[in-house]
Design a protein around this motif. Structure first.
Motif, PDB file in Angstrom:
ATOM      1  N   CYS A  12      28.938  35.848  35.645  1.00  0.00           N
ATOM      2  CA  CYS A  12      28.937  37.320  35.598  1.00  0.00           C
ATOM      3  C   CYS A  12      30.332  37.827  35.217  1.00  0.00           C
ATOM      4  O   CYS A  12      31.296  37.057  35.155  1.00  0.00           O
ATOM      5  CB  CYS A  12      28.544  37.871  36.965  1.00  0.00           C
ATOM      6  N   CYS A  97      36.481  41.060  42.813  1.00  0.00           N
ATOM      7  CA  CYS A  97      35.667  41.749  41.808  1.00  0.00           C
ATOM      8  C   CYS A  97      35.795  43.274  41.932  1.00  0.00           C
ATOM      9  O   CYS A  97      35.612  43.823  43.026  1.00  0.00           O
ATOM     10  CB  CYS A  97      34.199  41.351  41.962  1.00  0.00           C
ATOM     11  N   CYS A 210      25.356  45.450  42.375  1.00  0.00           N
ATOM     12  CA  CYS A 210      26.015  45.078  41.120  1.00  0.00           C
ATOM     13  C   CYS A 210      24.955  45.000  40.005  1.00  0.00           C
ATOM     14  O   CYS A 210      23.921  44.350  40.180  1.00  0.00           O
ATOM     15  CB  CYS A 210      26.692  43.740  41.329  1.00  0.00           C
TER      16      CYS A 210
HETATM   17  S1  SF4 Z   1      29.809  41.863  42.374  1.00  0.00           S
HETATM   18 FE1  SF4 Z   1      28.608  41.301  40.552  1.00  0.00          FE
HETATM   19  S2  SF4 Z   1      30.088  41.109  38.883  1.00  0.00           S
HETATM   20 FE2  SF4 Z   1      31.196  41.060  40.820  1.00  0.00          FE
HETATM   21  S3  SF4 Z   1      31.411  38.884  41.327  1.00  0.00           S
HETATM   22 FE3  SF4 Z   1      29.612  39.636  42.398  1.00  0.00          FE
HETATM   23  S4  SF4 Z   1      27.920  39.227  41.010  1.00  0.00           S
HETATM   24 FE4  SF4 Z   1      29.783  39.071  39.816  1.00  0.00          FE
END
Ligand code: SF4
Length: 305
Positions: A12, A97, A210
């Motif tokens: 991702c 993130c 997300c």
């Molecule tokens: S929040 Fe979404 S984009 Fe961020 S690390 Fe987790 S899965 Fe990946």
């Protein structure tokens, strides 16, 4: 045999971003210039790639020297990790993130506005813990700024489903906000919101899932529609429990692949159409090699869902 690959597979945005940041730093400043306390990403293949580039993994913050650059886990790690790193004089690299950072900031602002926060997720989910921790920090700041002493405060709690909303929130709480951890399950979130609407005068609901997880879940279900068996490659942050439950209901068999070494040992004898989906941290290279090995072993056609 048909092999159906999900259109949303491979790492991702959050994983790609963290890996890129660490690799760029190592390329500029040399091997050993970045350390991590435990894993940055909960996937051995990713960590193997990063240590191959010169990332050093340490077991505890006490092994961090002053001025040392430290890559934090993308899911934030323990709520106090960043503070402990800074207390040791470490310099955190912003690898958490951004989607999680945004949800944490939202929890903080809601706390400042006086809203207790119900975070949909369990105590085993670091991102849910990190969000609640930020809400609690907001409430602590609020109370510290009051001139009058203030009684007991309910900052919020982690909720795994709607059934605990009535039982565990103090009776005098009249309004709450409901937040979903980024890698959480949308259906569970919906159940908590409905329970909250039934219980409180005002509910602020933020479906803060997300988008990468949502797309991955949706595509995984599309793949499963066309297959009798689905292979999940790598550790997954696409709410595997919910996925397994739906697959069971639909009569689709799910096989999990933890490591590339196991591809040839998978029992795929009665499979007619095999779907391939991946977790958020699965490297593209792992996925490509897996699919190639499966094609060699099983023959047939490869399509995308
Ligand atoms: S929040 Fe979404 S984009 Fe961020 S690390 Fe987790 S899965 Fe990946």
């Amino acid at each position: 045999m048909e092999l159906v690959l999900s259109r949303v597979a491979g790492p991702c945005y959050g994983v790609r971003r963290a890996v890129r940041m660490i690799e760029q730093h190592l390329a500029r400043h040399g091997a050993g210039s970045v350390v991590s306390v435990g894993s940055v990403v909960d996937d051995p293949a990713v960590m193997q790639e990063l240590t191959g580039h010169g990332l050093v993994m340490v077991e505890g913050v006490e092994q961090i020297d002053s001025g040392q650059v430290v890559a934090l886990p993308i899911c934030g790690g323990t709520p106090d990790l960043e503070r402990l790193v800074e207390e040791r004089g470490g310099v955190p690299l912003a690898t958490v993130c951004p989607r999680l950072v945004r949800t944490k900031d939202l929890a903080y602002r809601l706390a400042i506005d006086g809203y207790p926060v119900l975070v949909v997720g369990g105590a085993d989910a670091p991102d849910a813990m990190a969000i609640l921790d930020r809400a609690e920090a907001g409430w602590r700041e609020q109370i510290a700024s009051l001139s009058q002493p203030y009684g007991r405060v309910f900052a919020g709690l982690l909720v795994e489903d709607g059934s605990v909303v009535k039982a565990e929130v103090p009776e005098d709480v009249a309004h709450v906000a409901v937040l979903l951890r980024p890698t959480g399950d949308f259906e569970t979130y919906g159940g908590v919101v409905l329970a909250a609407l039934d219980r409180f005068e005002e509910v602020r609901a933020y479906p803060s899932i997300c988008q990468s997880v949502r797309n991955r879940q949706t595509e995984a279900l599309r793949v499963a529609d066309r297959c009798d068996t689905v292979l999940v490659v790598g550790k997954t942050a696409m709410n595997l429990d919910g996925f397994l439950h739906r697959m069971k209901e639909a009569g689709v068999r799910v096989v999990q692949l933890g490591s590339l070494d196991d591809v040839d040992d998978l029992d795929l004898s009665d499979v007619r159409a095999l779907g391939v989906v991946s977790g958020c941290s699965t490297l593209q290279s792992t996925l490509v090699v897996t699919v190639e090995r499966l094609r060699k072993r099983l023959g047939g056609t490869l399509t995308t869902a």
